[in-house]
Motif scaffolding. Structure first.
Motif, mmCIF file in Angstrom:
data_model
loop_
_atom_site.group_PDB
_atom_site.id
_atom_site.type_symbol
_atom_site.label_atom_id
_atom_site.label_comp_id
_atom_site.label_asym_id
_atom_site.label_seq_id
_atom_site.Cartn_x
_atom_site.Cartn_y
_atom_site.Cartn_z
ATOM 1 N N MET A 1 -1.869 7.166 -10.485
ATOM 2 C CA MET A 1 -2.593 7.242 -11.697
ATOM 3 C C MET A 1 -3.487 5.809 -11.899
ATOM 4 O O MET A 1 -2.966 4.770 -11.397
ATOM 5 N N ASP A 2 -4.504 6.074 -12.423
ATOM 6 C CA ASP A 2 -5.601 4.881 -12.585
ATOM 7 C C ASP A 2 -6.346 5.257 -13.710
ATOM 8 O O ASP A 2 -7.240 6.354 -13.802
ATOM 9 N N ALA A 3 -6.369 4.193 -14.897
ATOM 10 C CA ALA A 3 -7.322 4.471 -15.913
ATOM 11 C C ALA A 3 -7.202 5.937 -16.526
ATOM 12 O O ALA A 3 -8.388 6.379 -16.947
ATOM 13 N N GLY A 4 -5.963 6.341 -16.776
ATOM 14 C CA GLY A 4 -5.991 7.635 -17.295
ATOM 15 C C GLY A 4 -5.915 8.768 -16.407
ATOM 16 O O GLY A 4 -5.837 9.995 -17.242
ATOM 17 N N LYS A 5 -6.202 8.952 -15.364
ATOM 18 C CA LYS A 5 -6.595 9.822 -14.503
ATOM 19 C C LYS A 5 -5.595 9.728 -13.288
ATOM 20 O O LYS A 5 -5.099 8.923 -12.835
ATOM 21 N N VAL A 6 -5.425 11.093 -13.060
ATOM 22 C CA VAL A 6 -4.821 10.908 -11.630
ATOM 23 C C VAL A 6 -5.493 11.045 -10.538
ATOM 24 O O VAL A 6 -6.389 11.800 -10.019
ATOM 25 N N VAL A 7 -5.136 9.892 -9.755
ATOM 26 C CA VAL A 7 -6.003 9.866 -8.314
ATOM 27 C C VAL A 7 -5.654 10.590 -7.256
ATOM 28 O O VAL A 7 -6.703 11.235 -6.720
ATOM 29 N N GLN A 8 -4.171 10.799 -7.104
ATOM 30 C CA GLN A 8 -4.000 12.054 -6.180
ATOM 31 C C GLN A 8 -2.371 12.172 -6.522
ATOM 32 O O GLN A 8 -1.738 11.375 -7.145
ATOM 33 N N HIS A 9 -2.044 13.346 -5.913
ATOM 34 C CA HIS A 9 -0.674 13.673 -6.246
ATOM 35 C C HIS A 9 -0.348 14.545 -5.031
ATOM 36 O O HIS A 9 -1.009 15.317 -4.534
ATOM 37 N N GLY A 10 0.668 14.577 -4.687
ATOM 38 C CA GLY A 10 1.287 15.614 -3.282
ATOM 39 C C GLY A 10 2.721 14.944 -2.892
ATOM 40 O O GLY A 10 3.316 13.969 -3.513
ATOM 41 N N PRO A 11 3.258 15.549 -1.941
ATOM 42 C CA PRO A 11 4.439 14.911 -1.452
ATOM 43 C C PRO A 11 4.393 13.370 -0.913
ATOM 44 O O PRO A 11 3.464 12.873 -0.733
ATOM 45 N N LEU A 12 5.447 12.649 -1.279
ATOM 46 C CA LEU A 12 5.394 11.285 -1.232
ATOM 47 C C LEU A 12 4.514 11.020 -0.007
ATOM 48 O O LEU A 12 3.872 9.791 0.165
ATOM 49 N N GLU A 13 5.140 11.249 1.327
ATOM 50 C CA GLU A 13 4.557 10.924 2.690
ATOM 51 C C GLU A 13 2.974 11.119 2.668
ATOM 52 O O GLU A 13 2.295 10.408 3.046
ATOM 53 N N GLN A 14 2.502 12.284 2.153
ATOM 54 C CA GLN A 14 1.110 12.711 1.981
ATOM 55 C C GLN A 14 0.369 11.584 1.252
ATOM 56 O O GLN A 14 -0.805 11.193 1.731
ATOM 57 N N VAL A 15 0.795 11.180 0.058
ATOM 58 C CA VAL A 15 0.328 10.296 -0.841
ATOM 59 C C VAL A 15 0.475 8.842 -0.257
ATOM 60 O O VAL A 15 -0.770 8.269 -0.312
ATOM 61 N N TRP A 16 1.585 8.625 0.283
ATOM 62 C CA TRP A 16 1.703 6.956 0.695
ATOM 63 C C TRP A 16 0.844 6.962 1.946
ATOM 64 O O TRP A 16 0.328 6.005 2.193
ATOM 65 N N ASN A 17 0.589 7.963 2.873
ATOM 66 C CA ASN A 17 -0.110 7.707 3.869
ATOM 67 C C ASN A 17 -1.623 7.931 3.811
ATOM 68 O O ASN A 17 -2.630 7.745 4.536
ATOM 69 N N SER A 18 -2.132 8.154 2.362
ATOM 70 C CA SER A 18 -3.478 8.496 2.308
ATOM 71 C C SER A 18 -4.463 7.170 2.094
ATOM 72 O O SER A 18 -3.629 6.235 1.543
ATOM 73 N N PRO A 19 -5.545 7.319 2.039
ATOM 74 C CA PRO A 19 -6.418 6.070 1.641
ATOM 75 C C PRO A 19 -6.276 5.659 0.310
ATOM 76 O O PRO A 19 -6.173 4.353 -0.099
ATOM 77 N N ALA A 20 -6.017 6.565 -0.737
ATOM 78 C CA ALA A 20 -5.828 6.194 -2.140
ATOM 79 C C ALA A 20 -4.934 5.223 -2.303
ATOM 80 O O ALA A 20 -4.681 4.525 -3.169
ATOM 81 N N MET A 21 -3.771 5.087 -1.443
ATOM 82 C CA MET A 21 -2.707 4.548 -1.692
ATOM 83 C C MET A 21 -2.788 2.896 -1.095
ATOM 84 O O MET A 21 -1.975 2.030 -1.234
ATOM 85 N N GLN A 22 -3.756 3.048 0.106
ATOM 86 C CA GLN A 22 -3.647 1.836 0.824
ATOM 87 C C GLN A 22 -3.815 0.319 0.072
ATOM 88 O O GLN A 22 -3.304 -0.676 0.104
ATOM 89 N N PRO A 23 -4.574 0.323 -1.068
ATOM 90 C CA PRO A 23 -4.929 -0.684 -1.962
ATOM 91 C C PRO A 23 -3.621 -1.428 -2.370
ATOM 92 O O PRO A 23 -3.449 -2.448 -2.738
ATOM 93 N N TRP A 24 -2.394 -0.519 -2.705
ATOM 94 C CA TRP A 24 -1.151 -1.060 -3.273
ATOM 95 C C TRP A 24 -0.379 -1.682 -2.336
ATOM 96 O O TRP A 24 0.405 -2.593 -2.688
ATOM 97 N N LEU A 25 -0.689 -1.437 -0.901
ATOM 98 C CA LEU A 25 0.047 -1.931 0.121
ATOM 99 C C LEU A 25 -0.151 -3.323 0.358
ATOM 100 O O LEU A 25 0.699 -4.184 1.111
ATOM 101 N N GLY A 26 -1.339 -3.921 0.249
ATOM 102 C CA GLY A 26 -1.550 -5.310 0.693
ATOM 103 C C GLY A 26 -1.836 -5.426 2.045
ATOM 104 O O GLY A 26 -1.443 -4.257 3.139
ATOM 105 N N VAL A 27 -2.557 -6.259 2.699
ATOM 106 C CA VAL A 27 -3.211 -6.315 4.201
ATOM 107 C C VAL A 27 -1.928 -6.379 5.095
ATOM 108 O O VAL A 27 -1.801 -5.580 6.253
ATOM 109 N N THR A 28 -0.860 -7.078 4.742
ATOM 110 C CA THR A 28 0.495 -7.184 5.796
ATOM 111 C C THR A 28 1.358 -6.152 5.353
ATOM 112 O O THR A 28 2.196 -5.991 6.412
ATOM 113 N N GLU A 29 1.139 -5.170 4.576
ATOM 114 C CA GLU A 29 2.357 -4.195 4.310
ATOM 115 C C GLU A 29 1.761 -2.948 4.681
ATOM 116 O O GLU A 29 2.459 -1.734 4.233
#
Length: 380
Positions: free
Chosen positions: A209-237
Motif C-alpha cells: 500500500m501507498d497513500a491509501g491505495k493498493v500498489v500491488q498484491h499477489g503471492p509474496l514471491e511475485q510481489v517481492w520480485n516485482s519493480p513495485a517492491m524494489q524501492p523498499w529493499l535499498g541498493v545493497t539489499e
C-alpha cells in the motif's frame, strides 16, 4: 471473483488528509500481509473489515457475506462479523488472570474446555494461566491476546502489527506461534506490518500500500520480485525470493539439497541448491525431506560466468538464461536471469559487462555465494 478470492474490498474512506480507495479481491488462504509506510492506510484497511469504521461509499464482502454496502444501506455490526482482532498492545484486563482474560466474553459452549486446552498448548501459556498481565513479558501478553481472539471462534483473524512494541528477543519468541496459527486452526489471517523481516517470515500473500491505495498484491514471491517492491529493499539489499523443496539427503557433507520448483538438469533430476542444515538448526528449524521452503538470494551475492566453472569451492552454480539488464548507479549492472519459471538477479560491474558482452537470451551460469533459507511452510 476467483474461487479463493473470499474478501472483496470495493470502497472509499476519507480520514483526514488520507483517502482510502480500495478495489481488490483477496484470496484469504494462509496469511495475507498488509505492508507500507506509516500513514499509508494499513490499519484503516483492517478497521474497515472489522467494522470499527464505516466506508463513505462502496461495499465489503467476506465469503459472499455482505459486511457493508452503502448503496443498499446494509451494515453488519462488528460483533456479528465473527472477526478476531489482535492489536499492537495486548489490551488485557489487569485485574483478571490469564485464564480470566482468555475466557472473557466467551459464550458458554460445550467445546470450550477442549478448545482452551488446544489453544493454551499451541501458544505455550499453560504455566501462565494463574498469573496477572502485569507479571508477563510483552511476548507473553501478546500470546494471551492471540488466545483470547482465537477463543471467540472467529472466521477471520486481524492482527495490527502485533510485534511492533516488542524488542527483538521477544519478537523471535513470538514468531513461531504466529507461523503456526493459520495452519493449526485453518484460519485466514490478515497481518499489518511495516517490517520486511516479518513479511518474509510470515506472509503468503502480500498487499503493498501507498497513500491509501493498493500498489500491488499477489503471492509474496511475485510481489517481492516485482519493480513495485524494489524501492523498499535499498541498493545493497536487492534480492529475489524462490520456492524449493528439501530433497532426500544423499551424502554426509552436512548440507541439504533444496530442489527448485519446475527446474531439472539435463538428466531430468531436480536442479538443487545446497544449504547448511546446521545453520537452520540454530534458527530452531530442522529441515527435513519434503519440507517446502522459501529462499532469499541477494543480487550482490550472485556472479555470472559464460562457462561452467570447475575446481571451485562454490557449491551453488546454476545454468540460467539471461533475461534483461538494468544499468545502475556507480558503474553497476543488474542482470535478471531465469531459472526455469523462477528468477534470480546478479549485480556485476559495468567493466565486467563491457568485457563479457552479455546479451539477453543467452545462456550462462549463476555463481551463488549465499542463500538465506527463510522458513519451513509445510511437509508434503
Amino acid at each position: 471473483m476467483s474461487e479463493l478470492a473470499n474478501l472483496v474490498l470495493a470502497c472509499d474512506k476519507r480520514l483526514g488528509d488520507c483517502r482510502l480507495s480500495l478495489n481488490i479481491s483477496l484470496p484469504l488462504q494462509g496469511v495475507v500481509g498488509i505492508f507500507g509506510l506509516s500513514g499509508s492506510g494499513k490499519t484503516s484497511l483492517i478497521n474497515l473489515i472489522a467494522g470499527l469504521i464505516k466506508p463513505d461509499a462502496g461495499r465489503i464482502e467476506f465469503q459472499q457475506q455482505c459486511f457493508v454496502d452503502r448503496q443498499r444501506k446494509r451494515w453488519l455490526a462488528p460483533e456479528q462479523r465473527r472477526i478476531g482482532y489482535v492489536f499492537q498492545d495486548a489490551r488485557l484486563f489487569p485485574h483478571y488472570t490469564v485464564r480470566g482474560n482468555l475466557l472473557y466474553g466467551h459464550p458458554t459452549r460445550a467445546d470450550t474446555p477442549e478448545k482452551l486446552a488446544r489453544i493454551v498448548e499451541l501458544l505455550g501459556i499453560k504455566s501462565l494461566l494463574a498469573r496477572h498481565p502485569n507479571g508477563l513479558s510483552g511476548g507473553e501478553r501478546q500470546r494471551v491476546a492471540i488466545g483470547r481472539a482465537l477463543l471467540s471462534d472467529p472466521q477471520l483473524l486481524l492482527m495490527d502489527e502485533p510485534l511492533a512494541s516488542l524488542d527483538e528477543p521477544r519478537k523471535q519468541e513470538l514468531m513461531p506461534y504466529l507461523k503456526a496459527l493459520s495452519s493449526e486452526f485453518n484460519l485466514p489471517i490478515i497481518l499489518v506490518s511495516h517490517s520486511l523481516n516479518e513479511v518474509l517470515q510470515l506472509v503468503d500473500h502480500l498487499v503493498l500500500m501507498d497513500a491509501g491505495k493498493v500498489v500491488q498484491h499477489g503471492p509474496l514471491e511475485q510481489v517481492w520480485n516485482s519493480p513495485a517492491m524494489q524501492p523498499w529493499l535499498g541498493v545493497t539489499e536487492q534480492s529475489v525470493l524462490l520456492t524449493a523443496k528439501v530433497a532426500e539427503v544423499t551424502d554426509d557433507h552436512g548440507m541439504l539439497p533444496l530442489a527448485l520448483a519446475n527446474k531439472a538438469d539435463e538428466g531430468g533430476k531436480p536442479l538443487c541448491l545446497w544449504s547448511s542444515c546446521h545453520r537452520e538448526k540454530e534458527k530452531g528449524q530442522v529441515l527435513q525431506a519434503g519440507h517446502d521452503v522459501r529462499l532469499k538470494i541477494r543480487a550482490a551475492d550472485v556472479a555470472v560466468s559464460r562457462v561452467q566453472p570447475e575446481q571451485t569451492s562454490m557449491r551453488n552454480i546454476l545454468p540460467v538464461t539471461l533475461v534483461s539488464m538494468t544499468e545502475l548507479a556507480d558503474q553497476q549492472i543488474e542482470w535478471l536471469m531465469a531459472v526455469g519459471e523462477q528468477f534470480i538477479k546478479a549485480r556485476i560491474t559495468a567493466w565486467a559487462q563491457q568485457e563479457m558482452q552479455l546479451k539477453a537470451g543467452e545462456s550462462a551460469y549463476a555463481l551463488i555465494k549465499g542463500i538465506n533459507v527463510l522458513g519451513v511452510s509445510k511437509k508434503s
